[in-house]
Design an enzyme around this catalytic site. Structure first.
Site, PDB file in Angstrom:
ATOM      1  N   ARG A 147      70.142  -3.137 -38.894  1.00  0.00           N
ATOM      2  CA  ARG A 147      68.332  -2.629 -39.121  1.00  0.00           C
ATOM      3  C   ARG A 147      69.076  -0.995 -39.431  1.00  0.00           C
ATOM      4  O   ARG A 147      70.007  -0.749 -39.218  1.00  0.00           O
ATOM      5  CB  ARG A 147      68.097  -2.404 -37.725  1.00  0.00           C
ATOM      6  CG  ARG A 147      67.482  -3.695 -37.185  1.00  0.00           C
ATOM      7  CD  ARG A 147      67.091  -3.500 -35.549  1.00  0.00           C
ATOM      8  NE  ARG A 147      66.590  -4.993 -35.239  1.00  0.00           N
ATOM      9  CZ  ARG A 147      67.746  -5.545 -34.195  1.00  0.00           C
ATOM     10  NH1 ARG A 147      68.880  -5.101 -33.974  1.00  0.00           N
ATOM     11  NH2 ARG A 147      67.166  -6.903 -33.761  1.00  0.00           N
ATOM     12  N   LYS A 171      68.521  -2.942 -30.539  1.00  0.00           N
ATOM     13  CA  LYS A 171      67.326  -2.672 -29.765  1.00  0.00           C
ATOM     14  C   LYS A 171      67.507  -3.033 -28.315  1.00  0.00           C
ATOM     15  O   LYS A 171      68.617  -3.761 -27.934  1.00  0.00           O
ATOM     16  CB  LYS A 171      66.158  -3.793 -30.198  1.00  0.00           C
ATOM     17  CG  LYS A 171      65.419  -3.452 -31.587  1.00  0.00           C
ATOM     18  CD  LYS A 171      64.362  -4.528 -31.804  1.00  0.00           C
ATOM     19  CE  LYS A 171      63.423  -4.016 -32.925  1.00  0.00           C
ATOM     20  NZ  LYS A 171      62.459  -4.999 -33.163  1.00  0.00           N
ATOM     21  N   HIS A 242      65.474  -2.880 -44.925  1.00  0.00           N
ATOM     22  CA  HIS A 242      65.334  -4.057 -44.350  1.00  0.00           C
ATOM     23  C   HIS A 242      65.739  -5.130 -45.094  1.00  0.00           C
ATOM     24  O   HIS A 242      65.835  -6.421 -44.634  1.00  0.00           O
ATOM     25  CB  HIS A 242      63.743  -4.107 -43.434  1.00  0.00           C
ATOM     26  CG  HIS A 242      64.076  -4.746 -41.821  1.00  0.00           C
ATOM     27  ND1 HIS A 242      64.765  -4.000 -41.048  1.00  0.00           N
ATOM     28  CD2 HIS A 242      63.549  -5.945 -41.574  1.00  0.00           C
ATOM     29  CE1 HIS A 242      64.696  -4.819 -39.979  1.00  0.00           C
ATOM     30  NE2 HIS A 242      64.130  -5.836 -40.291  1.00  0.00           N
ATOM     31  N   ARG A 245      68.880  -6.615 -44.969  1.00  0.00           N
ATOM     32  CA  ARG A 245      69.200  -7.393 -43.634  1.00  0.00           C
ATOM     33  C   ARG A 245      68.814  -8.929 -43.804  1.00  0.00           C
ATOM     34  O   ARG A 245      69.350  -9.657 -43.552  1.00  0.00           O
ATOM     35  CB  ARG A 245      68.432  -6.668 -42.558  1.00  0.00           C
ATOM     36  CG  ARG A 245      68.347  -7.383 -41.044  1.00  0.00           C
ATOM     37  CD  ARG A 245      67.772  -6.694 -40.035  1.00  0.00           C
ATOM     38  NE  ARG A 245      67.542  -7.079 -39.054  1.00  0.00           N
ATOM     39  CZ  ARG A 245      68.347  -7.302 -37.813  1.00  0.00           C
ATOM     40  NH1 ARG A 245      69.639  -7.033 -37.893  1.00  0.00           N
ATOM     41  NH2 ARG A 245      67.843  -7.903 -36.746  1.00  0.00           N
ATOM     42  N   HIS A 268      69.245 -10.979 -32.603  1.00  0.00           N
ATOM     43  CA  HIS A 268      67.921 -11.258 -32.368  1.00  0.00           C
ATOM     44  C   HIS A 268      67.891 -11.807 -30.823  1.00  0.00           C
ATOM     45  O   HIS A 268      68.662 -12.540 -30.432  1.00  0.00           O
ATOM     46  CB  HIS A 268      67.403 -12.390 -32.947  1.00  0.00           C
ATOM     47  CG  HIS A 268      67.001 -11.843 -34.639  1.00  0.00           C
ATOM     48  ND1 HIS A 268      66.720 -12.858 -35.732  1.00  0.00           N
ATOM     49  CD2 HIS A 268      66.568 -10.841 -34.997  1.00  0.00           C
ATOM     50  CE1 HIS A 268      66.468 -12.174 -36.584  1.00  0.00           C
ATOM     51  NE2 HIS A 268      66.184 -10.841 -36.429  1.00  0.00           N
ATOM     52  N   TYR A 277      64.457 -17.540 -41.264  1.00  0.00           N
ATOM     53  CA  TYR A 277      65.299 -17.612 -42.418  1.00  0.00           C
ATOM     54  C   TYR A 277      65.510 -19.036 -42.845  1.00  0.00           C
ATOM     55  O   TYR A 277      66.048 -19.350 -44.025  1.00  0.00           O
ATOM     56  CB  TYR A 277      66.700 -17.093 -42.102  1.00  0.00           C
ATOM     57  CG  TYR A 277      66.480 -15.350 -41.837  1.00  0.00           C
ATOM     58  CD1 TYR A 277      66.093 -14.780 -42.842  1.00  0.00           C
ATOM     59  CD2 TYR A 277      66.599 -15.019 -40.776  1.00  0.00           C
ATOM     60  CE1 TYR A 277      65.716 -13.262 -42.986  1.00  0.00           C
ATOM     61  CE2 TYR A 277      66.249 -13.527 -40.579  1.00  0.00           C
ATOM     62  CZ  TYR A 277      65.904 -12.610 -41.677  1.00  0.00           C
ATOM     63  OH  TYR A 277      65.617 -11.215 -41.215  1.00  0.00           O
TER      64      TYR A 277
END
Length: 303
Positions: A147, A171, A242, A245, A268, A277
């Site tokens: 990110r 995150k 992004h 990514r 994730h 994806y």
């Protein structure tokens, strides 16, 4: 409890208990401020709102052209706030539980081909004072699937040159280990030679990517750089940091990588997020068949 104290406690709850990032918390609080403005104009306090008042607010903002995705986030913000109030006995009934989220189709992110990535990288002037830094940033974004906030916060002490991996704080301050390519490391080393000549501001000594004044880069600065290089390369897609990514994950999937490995590399929390994806992969395969299969070429010619 006064309303300001409620919002302050809610903000702490999002940061500490929900482990939301600072940016996500700020977005939730902005949504809450919009709701508060709407309710205040009608003489209603946040804690006193009922389902009808919340529904009227959602309808009003949707009439101003809010996209389904933005509308979904807004409703999620509202529902999260009232669920918090109800759980901590600050209200007797949760008025947000009946708010329905709009149905969202699968949103396929923009993906760059390897040729397009090479074309973007070719626009970087390595003789420019920030050339090696900019090349190192883009190589790292694509090599590691970071990110933009993770690239901005990447510490020099978390780059392991000999073992070829980086330690990333994602995150919710969750840490993960991500391999990094030899190419990315090559340009980081070259950037470090330039970095030695910068007067580094106090507190930024361990920040890898710095601006020319010796301070940490901002996300918007990286966004601007990438936009600039993409335009120079003649790429018409809507490009952002992004995008690298997304391209990282898609190229891994196309190469046969295991979905759970990609989930781990991207950081994730849920594999459902990573599963998008697989849709990107199928979409790109379909486009390839439509473009190159002789039967599809014949059909186009007949039209």
């Amino acid at each position: 409890m006064p309303q300001n104290d409620v919002i302050k406690d809610y903000s702490t709850y999002l940061l500490l208990e929900k482990s939301f990032s600072k940016n996500t918390v700020e977005a939730y609080l902005r949504d809450l401020q919009k709701l508060d403005d709407f309710l205040s104009a009608r003489g209603i306090a946040l804690q006193d709102a009922d389902y009808e008042a919340l529904r009227d607010f959602v309808v009003e903002v949707q009439q101003h052209g809010l996209t389904p995705r933005s509308s979904a986030r807004l409703i999620s913000s509202i529902r999260c706030f009232y669920k918090y109030l109800y759980f901590y006995d600050k209200i007797k009934k949760d008025p947000g539980e009946l708010l329905e989220l709009p149905k969202l189709g699968i949103h396929l992110p923009e993906v760059l081909s390897i040729e397009e990535i090479d074309a973007i990288l070719a626009q970087i002037d390595l003789s420019h004072p920030q050339g090696h830094r900019n090349r190192a940033i883009i190589e790292t974004l694509y090599s590691c699937g970071l990110r933009v906030s993770e690239a901005v916060d990447l510490q020099l002490s978390n780059v392991y040159f000999d073992d070829e991996y980086i330690r990333v704080h994602g995150k919710g301050n969750k840490e993960r280990i991500v391999p990094i390519s030899k190419v990315a490391l090559k340009y980081i080393r070259q950037w470090l030679e330039d970095r030695c000549h910068i007067e580094i501001k106090h507190g930024n000594e361990d920040v890898l990517f710095l601006n020319r004044r010796g301070a940490k880069l901002t996300r918007s600065m990286i966004f601007h750089l990438i936009k600039q290089y993409a335009e120079a390369a003649g790429i018409k897609k809507n490009i952002s940091p992004h995008t690298f990514r997304h391209s990282f994950a898609t190229h891994l999937m196309m190469g046969g990588a295991d979905l759970r490995v990609v989930q781990e590399l991207l950081g994730h929390e849920s594999i459902t997020t990573t599963e998008i994806y697989t849709h990107v992969d199928v979409s790109m395969l379909t486009d390839t068949i439509m473009k190159y299969h002789p039967r599809n070429k014949m059909r186009k010619a007949s039209h």
